[in-house]
Design an enzyme around this catalytic site. Structure first.
Site, short mmCIF file in Angstrom:
data_model
loop_
_atom_site.label_atom_id
_atom_site.label_comp_id
_atom_site.label_asym_id
_atom_site.label_seq_id
_atom_site.Cartn_x
_atom_site.Cartn_y
_atom_site.Cartn_z
N HIS A 93 0.85 -1.19 0.00
CA HIS A 93 0.00 0.00 0.00
C HIS A 93 0.88 1.24 0.00
O HIS A 93 2.11 1.14 0.04
CB HIS A 93 -0.95 -0.01 1.19
CG HIS A 93 -0.28 0.08 2.53
ND1 HIS A 93 0.51 -0.93 3.05
CD2 HIS A 93 -0.29 1.06 3.48
CE1 HIS A 93 0.95 -0.58 4.25
NE2 HIS A 93 0.49 0.63 4.53
N HIS B 54 1.29 3.92 2.20
CA HIS B 54 1.73 4.68 3.35
C HIS B 54 3.25 4.78 3.29
O HIS B 54 3.94 3.84 2.84
CB HIS B 54 1.28 4.03 4.66
CG HIS B 54 -0.15 4.36 5.00
ND1 HIS B 54 -0.97 3.53 5.75
CD2 HIS B 54 -0.91 5.46 4.70
CE1 HIS B 54 -2.16 4.10 5.90
NE2 HIS B 54 -2.15 5.26 5.27
N ASP C 48 5.90 4.58 5.15
CA ASP C 48 6.88 3.63 5.69
C ASP C 48 6.98 2.37 4.84
O ASP C 48 7.85 1.53 5.09
CB ASP C 48 6.56 3.28 7.14
CG ASP C 48 5.12 2.82 7.36
OD1 ASP C 48 4.22 3.32 6.68
OD2 ASP C 48 4.90 1.95 8.24
#
Length: 308
Positions: free
Chosen positions: A66, A68, A70
């Protein structure tokens, strides 16, 4: 391109949202025989590769769960490194199709001379996304705050040759290879079939699950995995936070491993709020009596040897 006999996970980073002095953002390279799959390269992955002895030439596929930060802010450095090191083979990039705009920004974050061939293959939904010498690469949808997918690599089932049976039927040398390729071999007046001198051998499986609540996709990915790499961001005492932010606890990861017949459970993606990593192992082991690894940066974790 990697060597052809190695199956291991090279851990490049194990932190969640915020890196720590000991833990970089995410990053995991799966060496699977002749294929290298780089999962979720977070910020700093390019330097972690250097420290871990991983070359850009080792990467055949980039797999993002995904968008995000990090899990993807290392993409610009990795992409540019492919060109800087003049990687000669195509590198295929898998990512949620809904985040295509994010990937485009990451891929072209700065100016550079792009010589490597990066082939974008967005993930539209669950199912098979690639096949090759490694077997089958599949995805399942996860339950996070934004679109997220987990990955599973499945090696085809095969057959294991039985030395005693080969000797009994007088099969040796080049005849063994012929038998494996053709399914039978004829010597004199007798035809020996592969089934007579071998037994079924289950293909190995690897599963990679990041930010998610418990959902059907988690169980489907983990089923029968020889190695399950799974986030355990929180401990059970903070299960309410895990549910709120779309994450798992170490206890839940252990329960998934136990219920799915996992052989080696690799915990990672730890919140910086916890100082003692041993707590994750203790919590997972309450539900899972198998092999538990609390991943550390730059660690190399072998895929378990075949059990049959």
């Amino acid at each position: 391109m990697l060597g052809v006999t190695q199956r291991e996970l090279v851990v490049l980073g194990t932190s969640s949202q915020t890196p720590t002095r000991r833990r970089n953002h995410n990053g995991y390279l799966l060496r699977w025989d002749g294929t290298g799959l780089l999962f979720d390269p977070g910020e700093g992955t390019q330097r972690q590769m250097l420290l871990a002895g991983v070359s850009a030439h080792d990467i055949d596929r980039i797999c993002l769960t995904h968008f995000h930060g990090d899990h993807c802010l290392g993409v610009p450095g990795v992409v540019q490194r492919l060109s800087n090191d003049r990687v000669p083979h195509p590198v295929r990039a898998h990512f949620p199709a809904s985040g295509g705009e994010f990937f485009a920004r990451l891929r072209h974050a700065t100016a550079f001379d792009e010589t490597a061939q990066l082939v974008e293959e967005p993930v539209e939904g669950p199912g098979v996304i690639a096949t090759g010498p490694f077997g089958v690469l599949e995805t399942r949808r996860l339950d996070h705050r934004i679109d997220a997918f987990g990955y599973r690599l499945v090696e085809p089932d095969g057959r294991r040759m039985l030395p005693d049976r080969l000797a009994e039927f007088g099969i040796a040398g080049p005849d063994v290879g012929c038998l494996q390729r053709e399914g039978s071999v004829r010597r004199g007046d007798r035809t020996t079939t592969l089934e007579e001198v071998s037994e079924p051998r289950r293909g190995q499986r690897f599963a990679f699950i990041m930010d998610t609540r418990l959902c059907d996709g988690v169980w489907e990915l983990a089923e029968g995995a020889d190695m399950l790499v799974i986030e355990s961001t929180f401990l059970d005492r903070d299960a309410d936070l895990a549910e709120r932010y779309g994450h798992l606890t170490a206890a839940q990861a252990g329960a998934v491993a136990a219920g799915s017949g996992v052989r080696r459970l690799v915990l990672t993606h730890f919140s910086q709020r916890y100082a003692d990593p041993a707590l994750f192992r203790e919590e997972a082991e309450r539900n899972f009596g198998g092999d538990v690894v609390v991943a550390e940066d730059l660690e190399r974790i072998p895929v378990p040897r075949r059990d049959s």
